[in-house]
Write a protein that holds these residues in place. Structure first.
Motif, short mmCIF file in Angstrom:
data_model
loop_
_atom_site.label_atom_id
_atom_site.label_comp_id
_atom_site.label_asym_id
_atom_site.label_seq_id
_atom_site.Cartn_x
_atom_site.Cartn_y
_atom_site.Cartn_z
N THR A 47 0.81 -1.22 0.00
CA THR A 47 0.00 0.00 0.00
C THR A 47 0.84 1.27 0.00
O THR A 47 0.32 2.35 0.27
CB THR A 47 -0.91 0.01 1.24
N SER A 48 2.13 1.15 -0.29
CA SER A 48 3.01 2.33 -0.22
C SER A 48 2.60 3.40 -1.22
O SER A 48 1.97 3.11 -2.25
CB SER A 48 4.47 1.92 -0.46
N LYS A 49 2.96 4.62 -0.89
CA LYS A 49 2.69 5.76 -1.76
C LYS A 49 3.99 6.54 -1.95
O LYS A 49 4.71 6.79 -1.00
CB LYS A 49 1.62 6.65 -1.14
N THR A 50 4.26 6.91 -3.20
CA THR A 50 5.46 7.65 -3.55
C THR A 50 5.05 9.01 -4.11
O THR A 50 4.19 9.09 -4.98
CB THR A 50 6.29 6.87 -4.60
N TYR A 51 5.70 10.05 -3.61
CA TYR A 51 5.44 11.42 -4.04
C TYR A 51 6.76 12.03 -4.51
O TYR A 51 7.70 12.11 -3.72
CB TYR A 51 4.91 12.26 -2.88
N TYR A 52 6.83 12.45 -5.76
CA TYR A 52 8.01 13.13 -6.27
C TYR A 52 7.65 14.56 -6.61
O TYR A 52 6.82 14.81 -7.49
CB TYR A 52 8.57 12.43 -7.52
N ASN A 53 8.26 15.50 -5.89
CA ASN A 53 8.04 16.93 -6.10
C ASN A 53 6.57 17.33 -6.03
O ASN A 53 6.13 18.23 -6.73
CB ASN A 53 8.66 17.40 -7.43
N GLU A 89 5.09 0.15 -7.85
CA GLU A 89 5.24 -0.31 -9.25
C GLU A 89 5.18 0.87 -10.22
O GLU A 89 5.94 0.92 -11.19
CB GLU A 89 4.17 -1.34 -9.59
N GLU A 90 4.30 1.82 -9.96
CA GLU A 90 4.22 3.02 -10.81
C GLU A 90 5.51 3.84 -10.71
O GLU A 90 5.97 4.39 -11.72
CB GLU A 90 3.01 3.88 -10.43
N ALA A 91 6.09 3.91 -9.52
CA ALA A 91 7.36 4.64 -9.37
C ALA A 91 8.47 3.95 -10.15
O ALA A 91 9.31 4.61 -10.77
CB ALA A 91 7.73 4.75 -7.89
N MET A 92 8.49 2.61 -10.14
CA MET A 92 9.51 1.88 -10.92
C MET A 92 9.32 2.15 -12.41
O MET A 92 10.29 2.35 -13.14
CB MET A 92 9.43 0.38 -10.63
N VAL A 138 7.31 1.01 8.16
CA VAL A 138 6.46 0.30 9.11
C VAL A 138 6.76 -1.18 8.93
O VAL A 138 6.70 -1.70 7.81
CB VAL A 138 4.96 0.59 8.87
N ASP A 139 7.11 -1.82 10.01
CA ASP A 139 7.41 -3.27 10.00
C ASP A 139 8.45 -3.62 8.94
O ASP A 139 8.32 -4.62 8.22
CB ASP A 139 6.14 -4.09 9.78
N GLY A 140 9.49 -2.78 8.81
CA GLY A 140 10.60 -3.07 7.91
C GLY A 140 10.34 -2.78 6.44
O GLY A 140 11.19 -3.04 5.60
N LYS A 141 9.17 -2.25 6.11
CA LYS A 141 8.82 -1.95 4.71
C LYS A 141 8.58 -0.44 4.55
O LYS A 141 8.14 0.25 5.46
CB LYS A 141 7.53 -2.67 4.29
N ILE A 142 8.88 0.04 3.35
CA ILE A 142 8.64 1.45 3.03
C ILE A 142 7.15 1.63 2.77
O ILE A 142 6.58 0.94 1.92
CB ILE A 142 9.45 1.88 1.80
N VAL A 143 6.53 2.56 3.50
CA VAL A 143 5.11 2.85 3.28
C VAL A 143 4.89 4.21 2.63
O VAL A 143 3.84 4.47 2.06
CB VAL A 143 4.28 2.74 4.58
N ARG A 144 5.88 5.10 2.74
CA ARG A 144 5.83 6.42 2.10
C ARG A 144 7.22 6.77 1.60
O ARG A 144 8.22 6.52 2.27
CB ARG A 144 5.42 7.52 3.07
N GLU A 145 7.26 7.37 0.41
CA GLU A 145 8.51 7.90 -0.14
C GLU A 145 8.21 9.29 -0.66
O GLU A 145 7.23 9.50 -1.38
CB GLU A 145 9.03 7.03 -1.28
N TYR A 146 9.04 10.24 -0.27
CA TYR A 146 8.95 11.61 -0.79
C TYR A 146 10.31 11.96 -1.39
O TYR A 146 11.35 11.70 -0.79
CB TYR A 146 8.64 12.61 0.33
N GLY A 147 10.29 12.54 -2.58
CA GLY A 147 11.51 12.96 -3.25
C GLY A 147 11.39 14.39 -3.71
O GLY A 147 10.37 14.77 -4.29
N TYR A 148 12.43 15.18 -3.44
CA TYR A 148 12.42 16.59 -3.80
C TYR A 148 13.72 16.97 -4.49
O TYR A 148 14.81 16.69 -4.00
CB TYR A 148 12.26 17.46 -2.54
N ASN A 197 -1.36 13.29 -5.77
CA ASN A 197 -1.21 12.28 -6.82
C ASN A 197 -0.08 11.29 -6.56
O ASN A 197 0.88 11.22 -7.33
CB ASN A 197 -1.01 12.96 -8.18
N PRO A 198 -0.19 10.50 -5.51
CA PRO A 198 0.88 9.53 -5.22
C PRO A 198 0.91 8.41 -6.25
O PRO A 198 -0.09 8.12 -6.92
CB PRO A 198 0.49 8.99 -3.84
N MET A 199 2.08 7.80 -6.35
CA MET A 199 2.27 6.62 -7.19
C MET A 199 2.44 5.41 -6.29
O MET A 199 2.95 5.52 -5.17
CB MET A 199 3.55 6.76 -8.03
#
Length: 171
Positions: A55-61, A70-73, A135-145, A65-67
């Protein structure tokens, strides 16, 4: 007995007050090792999402609209089309893990990224800040700036030149 109770209470209170809580800041942790592996994978173009929670969410800048992981890859793979080479530089990398007041575990890193544009060979170096919640050893959020201006303007200029050349050839 009453005389013994007061000193015991004081010793217990001092012992309780001296107990150290969890480490709130460190530069060495399994989570930091995970991020270093993620950076290494990125540099090797090994797009492995196994370090991310489902269920992780990635936000770049952005904060909207998180990814998904798999969408981030896919985002990285598609951007690779613009570069002859790219990756994070090994010099001046900084990593820290912080345990927040709310008990959240975050890893922050500051890195320099270097890319060579495929279309014209221009080299670009960009400082980047990445932060990851675990959380529990897994990435649940990623933010990149980072500031993509130089790359965006160069790609727009190259596109405009290509369109102009194409128009001139059809005239």
């Amino acid at each position: 007995m009453k005389k013994l109770l007061l000193p015991l209470a004081i010793v217990a209170l001092v012992a309780y007050a001296c107990q150290q809580g969890p480490v709130r800041y460190t530069q060495n942790s399994p989570e930091i090792d995970t991020i270093k592996k993620l950076i290494s994978n990125y540099n090797a173009k090994n797009f492995d999402a196994s370090m991310f929670a489902d269920t992780s969410k990635t936000y770049y800048n952005t904060k909207d609209n998180p990814m998904s992981a798999e969408e981030a890859m896919t985002y990285h793979k598609e951007n690779d089309n613009n570069y002859a080479s790219r990756g994070f530089l090994s010099d001046h990398q900084e990593y820290e893990m912080v345990l927040t007041d709310d008990g959240e575990s975050w890893v922050n890193c500051w890195l320099d990224w270097k890319g060579t544009l495929k279309a014209n060979g221009k080299e670009v170096v960009i400082p980047i800040h990445l932060t990851y919640q675990f959380v529990d050893g897994k990435i649940v959020r990623e933010y990149g700036y980072w500031d993509p201006t130089e790359i965006v303007l160069t790609l727009q200029q190259l596109e405009a030149e290509a369109v102009k050349t194409e128009q001139e050839e059809t005239e």
